[in-house]
Design an enzyme around this catalytic site. Structure first.
Site, PDB file in Angstrom:
ATOM      1  N   HIS A 165       7.406   3.155   9.735  1.00 60.64           N
ATOM      2  CA  HIS A 165       6.992   2.225  10.789  1.00 60.64           C
ATOM      3  C   HIS A 165       5.692   2.729  11.405  1.00 60.64           C
ATOM      4  CE1 HIS A 165       7.550  -0.903  13.769  1.00 60.64           C
ATOM      5  NE2 HIS A 165       7.204  -0.024  14.703  1.00 60.64           N
ATOM      6  N   ASN A 192      12.908   3.990   6.233  1.00 61.55           N
ATOM      7  CA  ASN A 192      11.861   3.033   6.577  1.00 61.55           C
ATOM      8  C   ASN A 192      10.665   3.787   7.133  1.00 61.55           C
ATOM      9  OD1 ASN A 192      10.683   0.426   7.090  1.00 61.55           O
ATOM     10  ND2 ASN A 192      11.167   0.708   9.253  1.00 61.55           N
ATOM     11  N   MET A 230       9.849  -6.979   5.714  1.00 62.14           N
ATOM     12  CA  MET A 230       9.802  -7.658   7.003  1.00 62.14           C
ATOM     13  C   MET A 230      11.101  -8.371   7.369  1.00 62.14           C
ATOM     14  SD  MET A 230       6.981  -6.474   7.766  1.00 62.14           S
ATOM     15  CE  MET A 230       6.686  -7.215   9.350  1.00 62.14           C
ATOM     16  N   ARG A 231      12.223  -7.717   7.089  1.00 65.02           N
ATOM     17  CA  ARG A 231      13.493  -8.296   7.549  1.00 65.02           C
ATOM     18  C   ARG A 231      14.501  -7.180   7.811  1.00 65.02           C
ATOM     19  NH1 ARG A 231      15.114 -12.505   5.635  1.00 65.02           N
ATOM     20  NH2 ARG A 231      13.081 -13.138   4.924  1.00 65.02           N
ATOM     21  N   LEU A 232      15.409  -7.474   8.725  1.00 61.70           N
ATOM     22  CA  LEU A 232      16.452  -6.496   9.028  1.00 61.70           C
ATOM     23  C   LEU A 232      17.434  -6.436   7.866  1.00 61.70           C
ATOM     24  CD1 LEU A 232      17.412  -7.126  12.778  1.00 61.70           C
ATOM     25  CD2 LEU A 232      16.366  -5.082  11.801  1.00 61.70           C
ATOM     26  N   SER A 265       0.828  -1.207   0.000  1.00 61.79           N
ATOM     27  CA  SER A 265       0.000   0.000   0.000  1.00 61.79           C
ATOM     28  C   SER A 265       0.867   1.263   0.000  1.00 61.79           C
ATOM     29  CB  SER A 265      -0.976   0.004   1.179  1.00 61.79           C
ATOM     30  OG  SER A 265      -0.314   0.162   2.413  1.00 61.79           O
ATOM     31  N   ASN A 266       2.008   1.242   0.678  1.00 62.25           N
ATOM     32  CA  ASN A 266       2.901   2.409   0.642  1.00 62.25           C
ATOM     33  C   ASN A 266       3.600   2.537  -0.709  1.00 62.25           C
ATOM     34  OD1 ASN A 266       3.025   4.080   3.144  1.00 62.25           O
ATOM     35  ND2 ASN A 266       3.306   2.074   4.090  1.00 62.25           N
ATOM     36  N   LYS A 298      22.794 -14.388   4.936  1.00 67.93           N
ATOM     37  CA  LYS A 298      22.323 -13.036   4.627  1.00 67.93           C
ATOM     38  C   LYS A 298      23.278 -12.291   3.695  1.00 67.93           C
ATOM     39  CE  LYS A 298      19.971  -9.616   7.099  1.00 67.93           C
ATOM     40  NZ  LYS A 298      19.246  -9.598   8.305  1.00 67.93           N
TER      41      LYS A 298
END
Length: 194
Positions: A108, A106, A89-91, A15-16, A64
């Site tokens: 939030h 980001n 949804m991950r660092l 949506s963003n 990673k």
């Protein structure tokens, strides 16, 4: 004049991402969507907008660093200068952080430092707070710990359900994120200050 190129990293509905794409005055061009979830509906949205998509399941890589090295190659090939996380949804690890230091934002759905991490809206709702909101921040190696650029409050109404609160928070996100992106990109405002 060519606009600065940017990538959006997202894992879910997008949506963003959609709000950025629909912003007629966005100070940059979104040229790439990076998604870590092959089933995410943001992928279809990107296709509809004609934005190149790069979908890569992190579980397919041994670690990673290897995953982010692959992502970084695609981001650089697309001449991306800024990265905007939107429900990613991950660092983000050191490989991307070092390559794009001070150029990753980001959004939030809480007033950080309150309610970091997953399910921030649910956390705030269950905690019974009267005010929550939205934060746009630079990212660092922590979970929602980077320097805050902008925040906007959203009142929790007595009649709110978690769903109605989420809806109103997302409406604020869709306005605030493009505004902050424009401010940061136009001013070339980096963190840390160069």
């Amino acid at each position: 004049m060519n606009k600065v190129k940017a990538a959006v990293f997202a894992s879910g509905t997008g949506s963003n991402f959609e709000a950025m794409m629909n912003c007629k005055e966005l100070a940059c061009e979104i040229v790439l969507l990076v998604c870590d979830n092959p089933g995410a509906s943001v992928i279809e949205k990107a296709t509809d907008f004609g934005v190149q998509t790069f979908v890569l399941n992190p579980k397919a890589f041994k670690d990673k660093h290897v995953y982010e090295t692959e992502v970084l190659q695609v981001v650089r090939e697309s001449e991306v200068e800024w990265i905007f996380l939107a429900g990613f949804m991950r660092l983000v690890g050191p490989t991307l952080l070092n390559a794009y230091q001070g150029k990753i934002l980001n959004i939030h759905p809480s007033l950080l430092p309150a309610f970091p991490g997953k399910d921030a809206i649910g956390q705030a709702y269950r905690a019974g707070v009267e005010v929550t909101g939205v934060t746009v921040h630079y990212i660092d190696e922590g979970m929602d710990t980077g320097p805050i650029i902008a925040q906007k409050q959203v009142e929790v109404l007595p009649e709110d359900t978690e769903e109605t609160l989420k809806y109103r928070i997302q409406k604020v996100e869709h306005e605030l994120y493009p505004e902050v992106i424009n401010q940061v990109v136009r001013m070339k405002r980096l963190w840390p200050v160069e």
